[in-house]
Scaffold this active site. Structure first.
Site, mmCIF file in Angstrom:
data_model
loop_
_atom_site.group_PDB
_atom_site.id
_atom_site.type_symbol
_atom_site.label_atom_id
_atom_site.label_comp_id
_atom_site.label_asym_id
_atom_site.label_seq_id
_atom_site.Cartn_x
_atom_site.Cartn_y
_atom_site.Cartn_z
ATOM 1 N N CYS A 1 -6.832 66.056 28.627
ATOM 2 C CA CYS A 1 -6.535 65.468 29.205
ATOM 3 C C CYS A 1 -6.007 63.910 29.062
ATOM 4 O O CYS A 1 -5.586 62.832 29.464
ATOM 5 C CB CYS A 1 -7.865 65.010 30.485
ATOM 6 S SG CYS A 1 -9.246 66.236 30.529
ATOM 7 N N HIS B 1 -10.004 55.962 32.273
ATOM 8 C CA HIS B 1 -10.226 57.212 32.368
ATOM 9 C C HIS B 1 -11.395 57.574 33.167
ATOM 10 O O HIS B 1 -10.678 58.554 34.216
ATOM 11 C CB HIS B 1 -10.364 57.741 31.432
ATOM 12 C CG HIS B 1 -10.088 59.089 31.137
ATOM 13 N ND1 HIS B 1 -9.485 59.739 31.284
ATOM 14 C CD2 HIS B 1 -10.950 60.279 30.284
ATOM 15 C CE1 HIS B 1 -9.388 61.117 31.237
ATOM 16 N NE2 HIS B 1 -10.859 61.325 30.832
ATOM 17 N N GLU C 1 -18.229 55.457 28.338
ATOM 18 C CA GLU C 1 -16.641 54.605 28.701
ATOM 19 C C GLU C 1 -16.465 53.125 29.126
ATOM 20 O O GLU C 1 -16.352 52.905 28.270
ATOM 21 C CB GLU C 1 -15.522 54.737 29.999
ATOM 22 C CG GLU C 1 -14.011 54.612 29.582
ATOM 23 C CD GLU C 1 -13.382 55.122 30.531
ATOM 24 O OE1 GLU C 1 -12.267 54.679 30.649
ATOM 25 O OE2 GLU C 1 -14.094 55.809 31.322
ATOM 26 N N LYS D 1 -8.092 57.941 39.444
ATOM 27 C CA LYS D 1 -8.912 58.565 39.674
ATOM 28 C C LYS D 1 -9.416 58.804 41.353
ATOM 29 O O LYS D 1 -10.022 59.791 41.632
ATOM 30 C CB LYS D 1 -9.571 59.584 38.636
ATOM 31 C CG LYS D 1 -8.427 59.577 37.564
ATOM 32 C CD LYS D 1 -9.330 60.311 36.338
ATOM 33 C CE LYS D 1 -8.455 60.510 35.206
ATOM 34 N NZ LYS D 1 -7.833 59.218 34.596
ATOM 35 N N HIS E 1 -7.728 64.391 39.436
ATOM 36 C CA HIS E 1 -7.855 64.170 37.953
ATOM 37 C C HIS E 1 -7.012 64.922 37.408
ATOM 38 O O HIS E 1 -6.819 66.292 37.027
ATOM 39 C CB HIS E 1 -9.052 64.905 37.162
ATOM 40 C CG HIS E 1 -9.457 64.269 35.686
ATOM 41 N ND1 HIS E 1 -8.016 63.796 34.682
ATOM 42 C CD2 HIS E 1 -10.193 64.660 34.009
ATOM 43 C CE1 HIS E 1 -8.612 63.780 33.695
ATOM 44 N NE2 HIS E 1 -9.604 64.187 32.977
ATOM 45 N N PHE F 1 -10.677 66.628 26.008
ATOM 46 C CA PHE F 1 -11.291 67.568 25.852
ATOM 47 C C PHE F 1 -11.503 68.085 23.595
ATOM 48 O O PHE F 1 -10.157 67.964 23.797
ATOM 49 C CB PHE F 1 -11.676 68.409 26.590
ATOM 50 C CG PHE F 1 -12.657 69.272 27.520
ATOM 51 C CD1 PHE F 1 -13.659 68.493 28.158
ATOM 52 C CD2 PHE F 1 -12.696 69.801 28.742
ATOM 53 C CE1 PHE F 1 -14.001 68.004 29.116
ATOM 54 C CE2 PHE F 1 -13.425 70.586 29.513
ATOM 55 C CZ PHE F 1 -13.990 69.185 29.700
#
Length: 414
Positions: A162, A302, A313, A334, A339, A400
């Site tokens: 991502c 994010h 985050e 998002k 996403h 990831f």
């Protein structure tokens, strides 16, 4: 900081769950609209998740059928966005040996792979498309854009889950900084709304299961968030050296000032709870950019709407920016787009560029009960004006495998 090549943004292109181009996407974003909706494919009957954020305008509405047949859906998105960005930049007449392309995808042509396997199983090998391999390879989107533009300075495809779209833009910046290219077309795309990817993410408990209310399912920082909403589409920008852009009289949206890249070394899917990798990435990006901390007034987070990720985050951002975090308007877009995986960092870079250009931070929707653990200033429900003068924005993307990519952008005055 020693004198070096400055890099600017001169063109924008996108196809997203909110619109088929940049203007329509931006308008819907500021209006707080959601792109998530119920899916009607037969495979959803057995799926625990029955919704996603599909593109607002299907490729078939803007591309010829003959062209589409040889392209994976992700490649279609790349060409649509790149064509808009290139035209928006004024279709630069650049030496092709000084023109590069960097377009990422986190997963690649997964829909082609799954559909062609079904054909192989049901009809046999002679029925498999001869375009299968070029359609499923992850570098397909970049390759097709590079071929259309006849780019010869290098065509590249970073893959970092991502964080891929943001990493592609950072890589493109370095191509210009190091003198490999004068102009680079960069971004990220993803097309993974299919039964298998959704089943895989659902099995990980990563997706929201609000099947009864898709538009309110993506809710970053809300106390009742239960996972992300899978989106599709992509964003592409045109980057140029400042010298080259000014020489040809290009319109400049903003300056791409710096990047920071780190890795967590922690887990294949879960974020490091202490967020140290994110903190370091922000610090590296700020140092690389030469931007004064006081200039930073906006941040596109994010913020995927996962219970653990959002808090990790937020804490990392606070640690990186210190008390100044209280003066930064944080948007979690998002909440509207879903996403886009490998395309997320690219469209969110576009949102940062437009936020600086128009002096307005997009809202975050669906926050009904702000998680008390969130200690940052989230822009909620409606846009917020940004100040005049020299300002900067941060875009962060994580993937990831523990990939952390942070970009710093600065407003530009002629």
């Amino acid at each position: 900081m020693s004198e070096r090549t400055r890099v600017v943004v001169t063109g924008l292109g996108a196809t997203t769950p909110l619109g088929g181009d940049v203007p329509s996407t931006w308008t819907a974003l500021l209006a707080g609209k959601s792109g998530a909706r119920t899916l009607d494919e037969p495979w959803t009957e057995a799926s625990t998740v029955k919704f996603a954020a599909r593109v607002a305008v299907e490729p078939s509405e803007v591309m010829e059928r003959v062209e589409m047949r040889r392209l994976d859906r992700s490649e279609q998105f790349a060409l649509i966005a790149a064509r808009e960005a290139w035209a928006d930049a004024g279709s630069p007449e650049v030496d092709k040996e000084r023109l590069g392309v960097v377009i990422a995808s986190g997963i690649g042509g997964v829909i082609t792979m799954l559909e062609q396997y079904d054909i192989l199983r049901d009809k046999g090998p002679r029925s498999v498309s001869p375009h299968t391999v070029p359609m499923l390879m992850p570098n397909g989107p970049a390759a097709n854009v590079g071929l259309e533009l006849h780019a010869k300075a290098g065509v590249h495809t970073p893959v970092s889950a991502c964080a891929s779209g943001a990493e592609a833009i950072g890589y493109a910046m370095e191509m210009i900084r190091t003198g490999r290219a004068d102009v680079v077309v960069a971004g990220g795309v993803e097309a993974a709304i299919h039964g298998l990817p959704i089943a895989g993410f659902a099995s990980m408990k990563a997706l929201s299961t609000r099947n009864d209310d898709p538009a309110r399912a993506s809710r970053p920082y809300d106390a009742d968030r239960d996972g992300f909403v899978l989106g599709e589409g992509g964003g592409v920008i045109v980057l140029e050296s400042l010298e080259y852009a000014q020489k040809r009289g290009a319109r400049i949206y903003a300056e791409l000032a710096g990047q920071g890249l780190t890795s967590d070394g922690y887990h294949i899917a879960a974020p490091d709870p202490d967020g140290s990798g994110v903190t370091r990435a922000v610090q590296f990006a700020m140092k690389d950019s030469g931007v004064d901390l006081a200039e930073v007034v906006h941040l596109n987070a994010h913020a995927t709407s996962t219970p653990v990720g959002d808090i990790a985050e937020a804490n990392a951002l606070a640690a990186a920016l210190g008390d100044h975090i209280n003066h930064v308007a944080v948007s979690a877009t998002k909440s509207m787009t879903g996403h886009l995986l490998g395309g997320a960092g690219a469209i969110e870079t576009i949102f940062c560029v437009l936020a600086l250009h128009h002096r307005v931070a997009p809202p975050t929707i669906n926050i009904e009960n702000l998680d008390p653990a969130v200690k940052i200033d989230v822009v909620r429900n409606k846009p917020r004006a940004l100040p005049a003068g020299q300002i900067a924005a941060i875009n962060d993307s994580f993937g990831f495998g523990g990939h952390n990519v942070v970009l710093v952008l600065r407003s530009f005055e002629a």
